[in-house]
Design an enzyme around this catalytic site. Structure first.
Site, PDB file in Angstrom:
ATOM      1  N   CYS A 186       7.156   8.280   5.824  1.00  0.00           N
ATOM      2  CA  CYS A 186       5.914   8.799   6.408  1.00  0.00           C
ATOM      3  C   CYS A 186       5.988   8.817   7.938  1.00  0.00           C
ATOM      4  CB  CYS A 186       4.722   8.024   5.857  1.00  0.00           C
ATOM      5  SG  CYS A 186       3.191   8.947   5.975  1.00  0.00           S
ATOM      6  N   HIS A 204       5.540   7.003   0.289  1.00  0.00           N
ATOM      7  CA  HIS A 204       5.733   5.566   0.522  1.00  0.00           C
ATOM      8  C   HIS A 204       6.228   4.852  -0.732  1.00  0.00           C
ATOM      9  CE1 HIS A 204       3.387   5.313   4.340  1.00  0.00           C
ATOM     10  NE2 HIS A 204       2.655   6.275   3.826  1.00  0.00           N
ATOM     11  N   GLU A 236       7.650   2.178  -0.843  1.00  0.00           N
ATOM     12  CA  GLU A 236       7.446   0.736  -0.627  1.00  0.00           C
ATOM     13  C   GLU A 236       6.082   0.259  -1.127  1.00  0.00           C
ATOM     14  OE1 GLU A 236       7.318   3.058   1.661  1.00  0.00           O
ATOM     15  OE2 GLU A 236       5.803   2.611   3.188  1.00  0.00           O
TER      16      GLU A 236
HETATM   17  N1  GLN Z   1      -0.295  10.339  10.050  1.00  0.00           N
HETATM   18  C1  GLN Z   1       0.605   9.304  10.475  1.00  0.00           C
HETATM   19  C2  GLN Z   1       1.382   9.708  11.722  1.00  0.00           C
HETATM   20  O1  GLN Z   1       1.259  10.779  12.194  1.00  0.00           O
HETATM   21  C3  GLN Z   1       1.574   8.930   9.368  1.00  0.00           C
HETATM   22  C4  GLN Z   1       0.833   8.281   8.221  1.00  0.00           C
HETATM   23  C5  GLN Z   1       1.607   7.242   7.462  1.00  0.00           C
HETATM   24  O2  GLN Z   1       2.664   6.764   7.868  1.00  0.00           O
HETATM   25  N2  GLN Z   1       1.041   6.838   6.336  1.00  0.00           N
HETATM   26  O3  GLN Z   1       2.149   8.924  12.204  1.00  0.00           O
END
Ligand code: GLN
Length: 200
Positions: free
Chosen positions: A78, A179, A181
């Site tokens: 992410c 994710h 994890e």
């Molecule tokens: N929207 C977040 C960002 O731009 C990422 C979101 C996440 O890691 N769950 O960093």
């Protein structure tokens, strides 16, 4: 073999637990000297703008870029995917990434209305399905033109985002929009641990 988890911000504990479940020794990495002690690095989910600013403030930004350029394996989930991308759409002003993967990601790509969702994901190299957990996630808008060896490992298979790329690998770098994890399924961390082992 020791795998570091970048511990400036984000879901560090969950990644640490997943790595330990697949038999890796782990180290929380908060300073450049700790970076020297790891064979690979996980960049957790969280907030990429905060991670960028903290990495600069803790004098970690350039050392991480350098290790990545030297071939250190890394896995980003992410926000971690954003940090490993060479280009970012909908970035904050001045936002920098470590880079390394020749992709353009779009932050918060799934939109505000459905900013979080879960669904099945098929992932090249893993049998059956993974449970994808997406939280204000990026997607890979495109693989950069002329990029060498970017492998698309997963795409969204249902709903309005069907076909969007959500997992990639380029050399020793792995990234997912979702994710793993946060699920009990540690197979993506297993794939990364194998990659770190092979790179040693
Ligand atoms: N929207 C977040 C960002 O731009 C990422 C979101 C996440 O890691 N769950 O960093």
């Amino acid at each position: 073999m020791t795998i570091g988890v970048l511990a400036l911000q984000g879901d560090v504990r969950e990644h640490t637990a997943a790595l330990e479940a697949v038999g890796a020794r782990t180290l929380a990495v908060r300073r450049a000297s700790e970076l020297d002690a790891v064979d690979g690095l996980v960049i957790p989910g969280g907030e990429s703008t905060a991670m960028w600013k903290l990495a600069v403030a803790f004098d970690m930004f350039d050392p991480i870029r350098k290790r990545l350029a030297d071939g250190m394996p890394a896995y980003g989930s992410c926000a971690g995917m954003i940090m490993l991308a060479d280009h970012v759409l909908d970035a904050a002003e001045g936002q920098l990434t470590f880079g390394g993967i020749s992709i353009t990601v779009r932050r918060n790509a799934f939109g505000r209305q459905v900013d979080s969702f879960e669904g099945p994901i098929s992932f090249t190299g893993i049998d059956g399905e993974l449970h994808g957990v997406f939280i204000r996630a990026p997607w890979v808008e495109s693989v950069d033109e002329g990029a060498d060896g970017v492998e698309v490992l997963a795409r969204v298979s249902g709903g309005p985002a069907t076909g969007r790329i959500v997992a990639v690998r380029q050399g020793n770098l792995l990234a997912t929009s979702f994710h793993p994890e946060l699920t009990g399924d540690h197979r993506v961390h297993g794939v990364f641990a194998d990659l770190v082992r092979a790179a040693r």
